[in-house]
Design a protein around this motif. Structure first.
Motif, PDB file in Angstrom:
ATOM      1  N   TYR A  95     -56.532   8.539 -22.823  1.00  0.00           N
ATOM      2  CA  TYR A  95     -56.484   9.825 -22.100  1.00  0.00           C
ATOM      3  C   TYR A  95     -55.055  10.376 -22.082  1.00  0.00           C
ATOM      4  CZ  TYR A  95     -57.168  13.083 -18.183  1.00  0.00           C
ATOM      5  OH  TYR A  95     -57.230  14.205 -17.380  1.00  0.00           O
ATOM      6  N   SER A 118     -65.591  10.403 -23.205  1.00  0.00           N
ATOM      7  CA  SER A 118     -65.153  11.284 -22.110  1.00  0.00           C
ATOM      8  C   SER A 118     -63.635  11.419 -22.000  1.00  0.00           C
ATOM      9  CB  SER A 118     -65.753  10.817 -20.776  1.00  0.00           C
ATOM     10  OG  SER A 118     -65.135   9.621 -20.372  1.00  0.00           O
ATOM     11  N   TYR A 148     -63.244  10.341 -15.382  1.00  0.00           N
ATOM     12  CA  TYR A 148     -63.256  11.246 -16.542  1.00  0.00           C
ATOM     13  C   TYR A 148     -64.588  11.989 -16.640  1.00  0.00           C
ATOM     14  CZ  TYR A 148     -59.424   8.083 -17.439  1.00  0.00           C
ATOM     15  OH  TYR A 148     -58.284   7.336 -17.289  1.00  0.00           O
ATOM     16  N   VAL A 149     -65.668  11.284 -16.293  1.00  0.00           N
ATOM     17  CA  VAL A 149     -66.994  11.890 -16.365  1.00  0.00           C
ATOM     18  C   VAL A 149     -67.157  12.921 -15.247  1.00  0.00           C
ATOM     19  CG1 VAL A 149     -69.475  11.401 -16.221  1.00  0.00           C
ATOM     20  CG2 VAL A 149     -67.964   9.857 -17.488  1.00  0.00           C
ATOM     21  N   ARG A 152     -65.771  16.197 -15.987  1.00  0.00           N
ATOM     22  CA  ARG A 152     -66.502  16.955 -17.002  1.00  0.00           C
ATOM     23  C   ARG A 152     -67.776  17.586 -16.475  1.00  0.00           C
ATOM     24  NH1 ARG A 152     -65.499  16.353 -22.341  1.00  0.00           N
ATOM     25  NH2 ARG A 152     -63.598  15.195 -22.747  1.00  0.00           N
ATOM     26  N   LEU A 178     -69.989  16.469 -22.408  1.00  0.00           N
ATOM     27  CA  LEU A 178     -69.429  15.216 -22.945  1.00  0.00           C
ATOM     28  C   LEU A 178     -69.065  15.411 -24.413  1.00  0.00           C
ATOM     29  CD1 LEU A 178     -71.946  12.706 -21.353  1.00  0.00           C
ATOM     30  CD2 LEU A 178     -69.484  12.789 -20.899  1.00  0.00           C
TER      31      LEU A 178
END
Ligand code: A1D88
Length: 258
Positions: A95, A118, A148-149, A152, A178
């Motif tokens: 990331y 993700s 992270y999910v 999103r 995603l």
């Protein structure tokens, strides 16, 4: 034997490949260590302009290695904590890449495999791919991939796909934010090639700062966002890249990025 491959071409496109096809690229401790080291190396490599995250075999990634997880059952609490941090660390290293990270999702992604998707800035998936947060079926939870999910798809959708562990198709993964888009399998390499091109003509420092700024702005109140944006632009105006890019515009030539 290495479970990761890193290849960088003359344009500065690095491809980081999960190379454990016989185990559907399940993330073992060794693989996560190698992946983290590779990501940290690429982050420091100023010749690398874009990173593609790819995988060998038919499955993109079957998530955390369940054999490695089973070993944790009999470990002491401190060791379990250290080991459970491993997934967070590898996702964090990916990331935090300053370069754009493009996911080449050639097959199914499950559990921690969706976690890898993700943390990509852009992920292109084949239309037949299946994705799912299967952890709760195993009595586990998708913990380290949660941040992270959540960013999103928001808490409502994330809770639903986390709690149900249902498997969904690539088109739904696009709607869930995603995957960026889907392509037919035969078109995947061309799609990845087309995807990396625009970044190669941009100033690398500006690309990295744009990525960092968007992450920094998220979750702040508007006035803080405005103040950060003013600082970021003022810093950019001092940069050699801005001098070169704007100078090249008026000279009617292509900019040259160092
Ligand atoms: C915090 C938690 C995070 C997590 O990520 S939890 C893990 C979430 N992942 C999953 O739930 C996926 C588990 N795997 C599967 O459901 C299936 O596999 C697949 C659908 C990916 C593929 O199925 P098929 O084509 O029938 O192959 P096969 O015989 O099941 O697998 C071949 C070899 O790969 C190993 N393997 C697959 N996934 C994992 C895994 N996640 N961890 C460890 N090994 C895995 C198997 O055991 C086997 O190995 P052998 O050939 O020695 O029998």
């Amino acid at each position: 034997m290495s479970l990761i491959r890193v290849e960088t071409d003359a344009r500065g496109v690095a491809t980081l490949t999960l190379a454990r096809a016989e185990k559907h690229n399940a993330l073992s401790a060794q693989m996560m260590t190698e992946l983290e080291d590779a990501a940290r190396g690429l982050a420091k490599d100023t010749k690398v302009r874009v990173v593609v995250l790819a995988a060998d075999g038919k499955t993109f990634c079957a998530g955390g290695d369940l054999a490695w997880m089973r070993e944790q059952f009999d470990m002491d609490a401190e060791t379990r904590r250290v080991e459970s941090r491993r997934i967070a660390t590898v996702l964090g290293a990916l990331y935090d890449l300053p370069q754009p990270l493009i996911g080449r999702v050639q097959g199914n992604a499950l559990g921690g495999g969706v976690g890898l998707v993700s943390v990509c800035d852009v992920a292109i998936g084949v239309s037949g791919a299946k994705l799912g947060f299967t952890e709760t079926r195993l009595g586990l939870i998708p913990a380290n991939i949660g941040p992270y999910v959540l960013a999103r798809m928001g808490a409502t959708r994330a809770s639903e796909v986390f709690m149900s562990a249902r498997i969904f198709g690539a088109e739904e993964a696009v709607r869930l934010n995603l995957l960026s888009r889907t392509v037919e399998h035969d078109d995947l390499d061309a799609a990845i090639d087309a995807e990396v091109l625009p970044y190669l003509s941009c100033a690398p420092g500006a690309v990295a700062e744009a990525k960092a700024l968007m992450r920094d702005l998220a979750g702040r109140v508007v006035q803080e966002q405005v103040d950060l944006a003013i600082d970021a632009l003022a810093r950019r105006w001092q940069s050699d890249e801005a001098r070169e890019g704007v100078g090249a515009f008026f000279d009617k030539r292509s900019p040259s990025w160092q």
